[in-house]
Write a protein that holds these residues in place. Sequence first.
Motif, mmCIF file in Angstrom:
data_model
loop_
_atom_site.group_PDB
_atom_site.id
_atom_site.type_symbol
_atom_site.label_atom_id
_atom_site.label_comp_id
_atom_site.label_asym_id
_atom_site.label_seq_id
_atom_site.Cartn_x
_atom_site.Cartn_y
_atom_site.Cartn_z
ATOM 1 N N ILE A 150 54.810 32.247 77.569
ATOM 2 C CA ILE A 150 54.275 33.376 77.549
ATOM 3 C C ILE A 150 55.465 34.555 78.236
ATOM 4 O O ILE A 150 55.397 35.638 77.718
ATOM 5 C CB ILE A 150 52.945 33.570 78.369
ATOM 6 C CG1 ILE A 150 52.215 34.957 77.995
ATOM 7 C CG2 ILE A 150 53.215 33.562 79.645
ATOM 8 C CD1 ILE A 150 50.718 35.049 78.249
ATOM 9 N N THR A 151 56.137 34.108 79.159
ATOM 10 C CA THR A 151 57.100 34.798 79.615
ATOM 11 C C THR A 151 58.341 35.049 78.642
ATOM 12 O O THR A 151 58.806 36.212 78.474
ATOM 13 C CB THR A 151 57.990 34.005 80.994
ATOM 14 O OG1 THR A 151 56.952 33.892 81.850
ATOM 15 C CG2 THR A 151 58.875 34.802 81.546
ATOM 16 N N ILE A 152 58.698 34.078 77.833
ATOM 17 C CA ILE A 152 59.446 34.460 76.847
ATOM 18 C C ILE A 152 59.134 35.399 75.647
ATOM 19 O O ILE A 152 59.776 36.169 75.270
ATOM 20 C CB ILE A 152 59.925 32.997 76.006
ATOM 21 C CG1 ILE A 152 60.843 32.291 77.039
ATOM 22 C CG2 ILE A 152 60.947 33.087 74.910
ATOM 23 C CD1 ILE A 152 60.987 30.442 76.452
ATOM 24 N N PHE A 153 57.944 35.031 75.479
ATOM 25 C CA PHE A 153 57.027 36.069 74.651
ATOM 26 C C PHE A 153 57.341 37.622 74.877
ATOM 27 O O PHE A 153 57.631 38.281 74.116
ATOM 28 C CB PHE A 153 55.817 35.784 74.381
ATOM 29 C CG PHE A 153 54.977 36.643 73.473
ATOM 30 C CD1 PHE A 153 55.171 36.574 72.269
ATOM 31 C CD2 PHE A 153 54.344 37.640 74.122
ATOM 32 C CE1 PHE A 153 54.299 37.538 71.388
ATOM 33 C CE2 PHE A 153 53.444 38.215 73.292
ATOM 34 C CZ PHE A 153 53.501 38.429 71.863
ATOM 35 N N ARG A 154 57.060 37.582 76.264
ATOM 36 C CA ARG A 154 57.114 39.088 76.790
ATOM 37 C C ARG A 154 58.525 39.738 76.865
ATOM 38 O O ARG A 154 59.002 40.709 76.673
ATOM 39 C CB ARG A 154 56.611 38.930 78.233
ATOM 40 C CG ARG A 154 54.925 38.948 77.938
ATOM 41 C CD ARG A 154 54.423 38.860 79.520
ATOM 42 N NE ARG A 154 52.800 38.503 79.349
ATOM 43 C CZ ARG A 154 52.038 37.985 80.262
ATOM 44 N NH1 ARG A 154 52.822 37.505 81.251
ATOM 45 N NH2 ARG A 154 50.654 38.110 80.129
ATOM 46 N N LEU A 155 59.425 38.555 77.375
ATOM 47 C CA LEU A 155 61.024 39.348 77.516
ATOM 48 C C LEU A 155 61.322 39.705 75.929
ATOM 49 O O LEU A 155 61.972 40.497 75.775
ATOM 50 C CB LEU A 155 61.703 37.976 78.121
ATOM 51 C CG LEU A 155 61.462 37.639 79.373
ATOM 52 C CD1 LEU A 155 62.223 36.453 79.664
ATOM 53 C CD2 LEU A 155 61.956 38.758 80.069
ATOM 54 N N PHE A 156 60.951 38.754 75.049
ATOM 55 C CA PHE A 156 61.413 39.121 73.512
ATOM 56 C C PHE A 156 60.864 40.440 73.039
ATOM 57 O O PHE A 156 61.615 41.016 72.598
ATOM 58 C CB PHE A 156 61.033 38.240 72.560
ATOM 59 C CG PHE A 156 61.206 38.208 70.924
ATOM 60 C CD1 PHE A 156 62.745 37.964 70.660
ATOM 61 C CD2 PHE A 156 60.238 38.603 70.246
ATOM 62 C CE1 PHE A 156 63.080 38.078 69.386
ATOM 63 C CE2 PHE A 156 60.876 38.963 69.107
ATOM 64 C CZ PHE A 156 62.139 38.717 68.698
#
Length: 229
Positions: free
Chosen positions: A24-30
Amino acid sequence: MEPGNQSNSQSTCRTLFWLFLALITIFRLFFADKFGLGVDESHYLLYSRHLAWGYFDHPPMVAFLAALTTLFDDSVFWVRLGPIICSTISLIILRFLALELYRDERVAFGSSILLALMPYQHLLMVGLLPDATLNIFWCGTLLAIWRAMNSGKWSMWILAGLFFGGALLSKYHAVLLVLCLLGYFITSSNHRFWLKKVQPYIAALIGLIVFAPNIIWNARHDWISYSYQ
């Protein structure tokens, strides 16, 4: 559930939590810079260009956060990096809070999922809004208070006061923490005795001391922020 199966379930949920947090952190960063700043975000970014201990409608923590992450670059990604980091830390603190309360990795994982997937919270954990740091300090206050009540350690009461002060500097709604915790102390037969001890009041005093610069700022500006709220 048999001990072996229960242990496996705990281990699985622990792994799933960290996997979920990473994804979810990677998703938000993307997606952080895939859409422009909202009106409120632009408003708070402007705060960060004129740092002060208070503003017309909010205390200063959102400005401090934006100033820190946009120190060298004020692109949309860097503006939203702070809230994304805050959301990740909030979920970690929530996990430890759930574990302290229930000693169950399944409850901790489920709690994190519920918080992360709430539509309004999902927006708050990406957008530059005061709630980003409020989530950290609110959860941190609850975790520190719980540990303080059960261990009696002064260090935990002091930490609770510091977190509470941070919550107040994030959003004025943090004052509701006092009412929530007071209600718990009154209704909890196991922890009601703390109302007769000095530690909770010292923690509250520490929080007010941390918050004092905002009080002074408001006093110098005709209490404009408090009267608006």
